[in-house]
Design an enzyme around this catalytic site. Sequence first.
Site, PDB file in Angstrom:
ATOM      1  CD  GLU A 165      -3.005   0.654   2.391  1.00  0.00           C
ATOM      2  OE1 GLU A 165      -3.971  -0.096   2.144  1.00  0.00           O
ATOM      3  OE2 GLU A 165      -2.814   1.164   3.513  1.00  0.00           O
ATOM      4  CB  CYS A 166       1.118   4.336  -0.143  1.00  0.00           C
ATOM      5  SG  CYS A 166       1.610   6.032  -0.575  1.00  0.00           S
ATOM      6  N   GLY A 167       3.717   3.309   0.002  1.00  0.00           N
ATOM      7  CA  GLY A 167       5.139   3.022   0.096  1.00  0.00           C
ATOM      8  C   GLY A 167       5.448   1.549  -0.075  1.00  0.00           C
TER       9      GLY A 167
END
Length: 434
Positions: A330-332
């Site tokens: 998720e994201c990073g």
Amino acid sequence: MARGFLIAAPASGAGKTTITLGLLRALKRRGHAVRSAKSGPDYIDPRFHEAASGAPCVNLDVWAMGTDRLAALVHGSGAQGSEELLIIEGAMGLFDGAPHAADPARDGKGACADLAKLFDLPVILVVDASHMAQSIAAVVAGFAAHDPRVRIAGVILNKVGSLRHEAMLTRALSPLGIPVLGTLPRDATLATPSRHLGLVQAGERPDLDAFLDRAADAVEAALDVEAIIAVASAFHSRDTGPRTAPPAQSIAVAQDAAFAFTYPHLLADWHAQGSEISTFSPLDDQPAPPSDLIYLPGGYPELHAGTLAANHRFLQSLREAAARRSVYGECGGYMVLGDGLTDRDGVRHRMAGLLNLETSFATRKLHLGYRNATLNHGPFKGDWTAHEFHYATTLKAEGTPLLTATDAEGTELGPQGLVQGAVSGSFLHLIDRA
């Protein structure tokens, strides 16, 4: 019966967070049963709250969460008893919410004022008075009159320049009949260091406890703490919130300074329904423990890209796991699952190579906003509310998209994220089942 209030401001930067932290620590030192919440999507401020109060802090997101979910989170565990005090820190300005949406049920929602109305909570307005004198009366009067369903129960004046300045401000406010609960002078020692996405994380500050004590000392010296406690009003809530089903029976969650952005309400939901949750630190080169799902949340991998690229035990554990169990980023975490991540200096670092993805922090562009997402693959398949908040640029993303999304206004954003076998991810932070 639990009581509470909301700390808000006319705009960002007024000092809400510092005052909230100081008040939480001061009340804890006095022996009060106190806990807190943060309005809207935020991973960083809640960890400061927890350090100040010693109690869990939840997110209350009026845009992304249903009424039952919000009521359950406001209700809390009840562990501190019926005399518990709940302090909610607002985000941005009191009436600032999502843009107007195509869905009338969500039109303009997301402001902390919506929380105040939903639970009939009084509002303490923190005003940055550093560049005002008599005009402060117009500001406070405007906020008090803007929505009669929102009660401004008191005002805290922040960044006051002198005793003469304080006298001018309080004299101007006197005709309004709204109590001034204290005035805080300008104090450079209470400044909090920040970076992109918000404050430097609580766990990265070796001086955190000393800072929280300084903030509490400032609150005790400048504010009428007893009057602030008296502002709190009783609220009725019920623990009837729907629980989000766990994405797997056993989940290994990356957790350190590079992967810190998880929502406690989701982890609590999964745990309450029997999911086994373990944690590991990629920055310490710990391999992902045996589990049905490896979950890499967001955080700051771009600040630690060189370390992560060199941590072969961690990266190899992802590659081996991808052959037999689910891996989600998720994201990073999504960036780390790709082929490469370019840092702000333009240096490319090899990542896990599980998705045909290249991302860069060398050319930064802000991506920010609420999302309605439909995930078509992977362990989180289904409809979700979510938010996006990052500066990374996608240089390459090839393969099967993970999801489709719309923004808060209902505008189609098209396919996003990637899925390759048992590996999937995107830049979206999932908040709740839609």
